[in-house]
Design a protein around this motif. Structure first.
Motif, PDB file in Angstrom:
ATOM      1  N   LEU A   1       0.990  -1.078  -0.182  1.00 48.16           N
ATOM      2  CA  LEU A   1      -0.163  -0.028  -0.033  1.00 48.16           C
ATOM      3  C   LEU A   1       0.761   1.448   0.177  1.00 48.16           C
ATOM      4  N   GLU A   2       1.853   1.254   0.728  1.00 46.71           N
ATOM      5  CA  GLU A   2       2.922   2.451   1.002  1.00 46.71           C
ATOM      6  C   GLU A   2       3.679   2.604  -0.509  1.00 46.71           C
ATOM      7  N   SER A   3       4.137   1.618  -0.956  1.00 43.92           N
ATOM      8  CA  SER A   3       4.650   1.646  -2.202  1.00 43.92           C
ATOM      9  C   SER A   3       3.854   2.244  -3.433  1.00 43.92           C
ATOM     10  N   ALA A   4       2.659   1.723  -3.197  1.00 44.86           N
ATOM     11  CA  ALA A   4       1.744   2.176  -4.566  1.00 44.86           C
ATOM     12  C   ALA A   4       1.291   3.644  -4.021  1.00 44.86           C
ATOM     13  N   THR A   5       1.356   4.204  -2.990  1.00 50.44           N
ATOM     14  CA  THR A   5       1.105   5.681  -2.687  1.00 50.44           C
ATOM     15  C   THR A   5       2.305   6.662  -2.975  1.00 50.44           C
ATOM     16  N   THR A   6       3.685   5.910  -2.654  1.00 47.40           N
ATOM     17  CA  THR A   6       4.473   6.958  -2.941  1.00 47.40           C
ATOM     18  C   THR A   6       5.377   6.786  -3.978  1.00 47.40           C
ATOM     19  N   GLY A   7       5.036   5.513  -4.780  1.00 43.73           N
ATOM     20  CA  GLY A   7       5.721   5.265  -6.015  1.00 43.73           C
ATOM     21  C   GLY A   7       7.136   4.748  -5.749  1.00 43.73           C
ATOM     22  N   GLY A   8       7.700   4.723  -4.749  1.00 42.12           N
ATOM     23  CA  GLY A   8       8.851   4.258  -4.475  1.00 42.12           C
ATOM     24  C   GLY A   8       9.060   2.899  -3.818  1.00 42.12           C
ATOM     25  N   PRO A   9      10.349   2.095  -3.550  1.00 43.35           N
ATOM     26  CA  PRO A   9      10.494   0.832  -2.985  1.00 43.35           C
ATOM     27  C   PRO A   9      10.389   1.093  -1.501  1.00 43.35           C
ATOM     28  N   VAL A  10       9.650   0.537  -0.782  1.00 39.01           N
ATOM     29  CA  VAL A  10       9.642   0.433   0.633  1.00 39.01           C
ATOM     30  C   VAL A  10      10.794  -0.636   1.389  1.00 39.01           C
ATOM     31  N   GLN A  11      11.561  -0.173   2.282  1.00 38.94           N
ATOM     32  CA  GLN A  11      12.307  -1.099   2.952  1.00 38.94           C
ATOM     33  C   GLN A  11      11.643  -1.961   4.048  1.00 38.94           C
ATOM     34  N   LEU A  12      11.816  -3.048   4.227  1.00 40.05           N
ATOM     35  CA  LEU A  12      11.080  -3.616   5.368  1.00 40.05           C
ATOM     36  C   LEU A  12      12.062  -3.749   6.684  1.00 40.05           C
ATOM     37  N   GLN A  13      11.390  -3.842   7.753  1.00 44.92           N
ATOM     38  CA  GLN A  13      11.837  -4.070   8.944  1.00 44.92           C
ATOM     39  C   GLN A  13      11.716  -5.037  10.105  1.00 44.92           C
ATOM     40  N   HIS A  14      10.610  -5.907   9.596  1.00 42.05           N
ATOM     41  CA  HIS A  14      10.261  -6.717  10.697  1.00 42.05           C
ATOM     42  C   HIS A  14      10.375  -8.023  10.105  1.00 42.05           C
ATOM     43  N   GLN A  15      11.292  -8.402   9.090  1.00 45.80           N
ATOM     44  CA  GLN A  15      11.159  -9.891   8.649  1.00 45.80           C
ATOM     45  C   GLN A  15      12.029 -10.928   9.219  1.00 45.80           C
ATOM     46  N   SER A  16      12.961 -10.532  10.018  1.00 40.10           N
ATOM     47  CA  SER A  16      13.655 -11.522  10.465  1.00 40.10           C
ATOM     48  C   SER A  16      13.109 -12.239  11.813  1.00 40.10           C
TER      49      SER A  16
END
Ligand SMILES: NC(=O)c1ccc[n+]([C@@H]2O[C@H](COP(=O)([O-])OP(=O)(O)OC[C@H]3O[C@@H](n4cnc5c(N)ncnc54)[C@H](O)[C@@H]3O)[C@@H](O)[C@H]2O)c1
Length: 388
Positions: free
Chosen positions: A373-388
């Motif tokens: 949702l965020e990337s679709a709004t900003t048009g840029g890639p989103v870094q993920l923080q909670h994956q590990s």
């Protein structure tokens, strides 16, 4: 080996419960003993059909000493409150996807389970499907090398099925990203087996009468230059089950005469209240429990590209497109369509080898949905923080 079934309570006797019910009834790992539901007719139908106890509130279910674990199948926005009450009552938790709507609520659920010392599994999701797990085992054997790219697509009628008003508002957790991308993300994370790093995505909300996302495309970058491409449309036109041997998401063969049924049913309602009533007309107590389906569940075509083969997942198993030969590996027949989820809950509660779809896993998948949702709004890639 003898199996001491987990005594299971259910919170919410709606559509999600209906879809899992045939598996609950067929599975030796759980025994249905209680439920909480605000509607008296659902409670009466539960007791008439299964015996046990049916309560009007979650607090009463949490206080039932005979209940060991609770399947939370209430609307997304209630998961946090219900999980906190039930965990405080000492109940292990199986929480429907998505784990919550906000990441803060997902964290609160994880923390509540940890504080109470109860087990938390996020599911059912299609990452528990037999063909997905069979493909994961094949990948682990190492014969095909590393997974490099995954393409997953699904064209369904999701947005045109009857909905509660909040299911058509993104702010309230509606739309295909929270309810459907979470399945695709789960499937891809199981198959890729590594850590997602960034997401670039676009979404589509093309129907002003249903003003939430009905479509998305997302490119997820994983460690080591690996990537996954997810495409979804829920606008009820093309049906990608035609590429899955005409087997639907829940494992039943589709009747071509039913093409367009979701849009036709929607055309009969003229207000949000009528639409919500149409939805509750498909839930427990209103219609018969569907029979267990003959094939595995699936979430649309998935192609996994490894160093030495492409693997295509179907509802029946895995097509292996190797360097010089093609073959087909049947997925093991499911004793019940959602057997792996219930076995996962059993393993978590009884202490053996819990599934990877923990609370932290559910939060990580939810973070990917927010990133879409965020990337679709900003048009840029989103870094993920909670994956590990
Ligand atoms: N895994 C799947 O295949 C799948 C499919 C459908 C829904 N779901 C999930 O199930 C959850 C519910 O969605 P749904 O489509 O079944 O909605 P629904 O509206 O059909 O069912 C929700 C049920 O919760 C009940 N409820 C509301 N407040 C309650 C309370 N305080 N205590 C107890 N019960 C209460 C409602 O009466 C209703 O019966 C969602 O999180 C959704 O994502 C999962």
């Amino acid at each position: 080996m003898t199996c001491d079934p987990v005594r299971l309570g259910v919170a919410g006797l709606g559509r999600g419960f209906m879809l899992t019910l045939p598996s609950i009834l067929a599975d030796k790992h759980v025994r249905l003993v209680a439920a909480a539901a605000p509607r008296a007719e659902s409670r009466e139908a539960f007791v008439a059909e299964f015996g046990g106890r049916a309560y009007a509130t979650i607090e009463e279910l949490a206080a039932d000493p005979d209940v060991e674990a609770v399947y939370i199948a209430t609307p997304h926005q209630m998961h946090r409150e219900h999980a906190e009450i039930l965990a405080a009552g000492g109940k292990h938790l199986l929480v429907e996807k998505p784990l919550a709507i906000s990441l803060d609520d997902a964290t609160a659920i994880v923390d509540a389970a940890a504080r109470a010392g109860v087990r938390l599994v996020t599911g059912p999701s299609h990452s528990f499907d037999q063909p997905v797990l069979a493909a994961r085992r094949l990948i682990d054997e190492g014969r095909f090398g590393r997974v490099r790219m995954i393409h997953a697509l699904n064209y369904t009628d999701f947005l045109c099925r009857p909905r509660r008003p909040e299911e058509l508002s993104t702010e309230l957790g509606g739309g295909v990203v929270f309810s459907q991308a979470v399945h695709q993300v789960d499937v891809v994370r199981v198959l890729m087996g590594g850590e997602a790093l960034t997401v670039s995505a676009m979404t589509g909300a093309w129907d002003p009468a249903r003003p939430t996302e009905g479509a998305y495309a997302a490119l997820i970058r994983f460690d080591g230059g690996r990537f996954a491409n997810l495409v979804y449309s829920g606008y009820a036109h093309f049906d990608s089950d035609t590429w899955q041997d005409d087997i639907g998401e829940l494992g039943a063969v589709k009747d071509p005469a039913k093409y367009g049924a979701a849009r036709r049913a929607l055309a009969t309602v003229s207000s949000p209240e009528e639409e919500a009533a149409l939805k509750s007309g498909r839930t427990f107590g209103a219609v018969d429990v569907p029979p267990a389906a003959p094939h595995a569940e699936h979430f649309g075509p998935v192609i996994v590209s490894c160093d030495r083969a492409d693997l295509r997942l179907t509802a029946k198993g895995i097509e292996v497109w190797g360097d010089t030969e093609r073959s087909f590996i049947a997925a093991p027949a499911d004793p019940s369509p959602r057997a792996e989820v219930l076995k996962g809950l059993y393993d978590a509660v009884r202490g053996n080898n819990p599934p990877i779809q923990s609370g932290g896993w559910g939060r990580a998948s939810l973070e990917l949905c927010h990133a879409i949702l965020e990337s679709a709004t900003t048009g840029g890639p989103v870094q993920l923080q909670h994956q590990s």
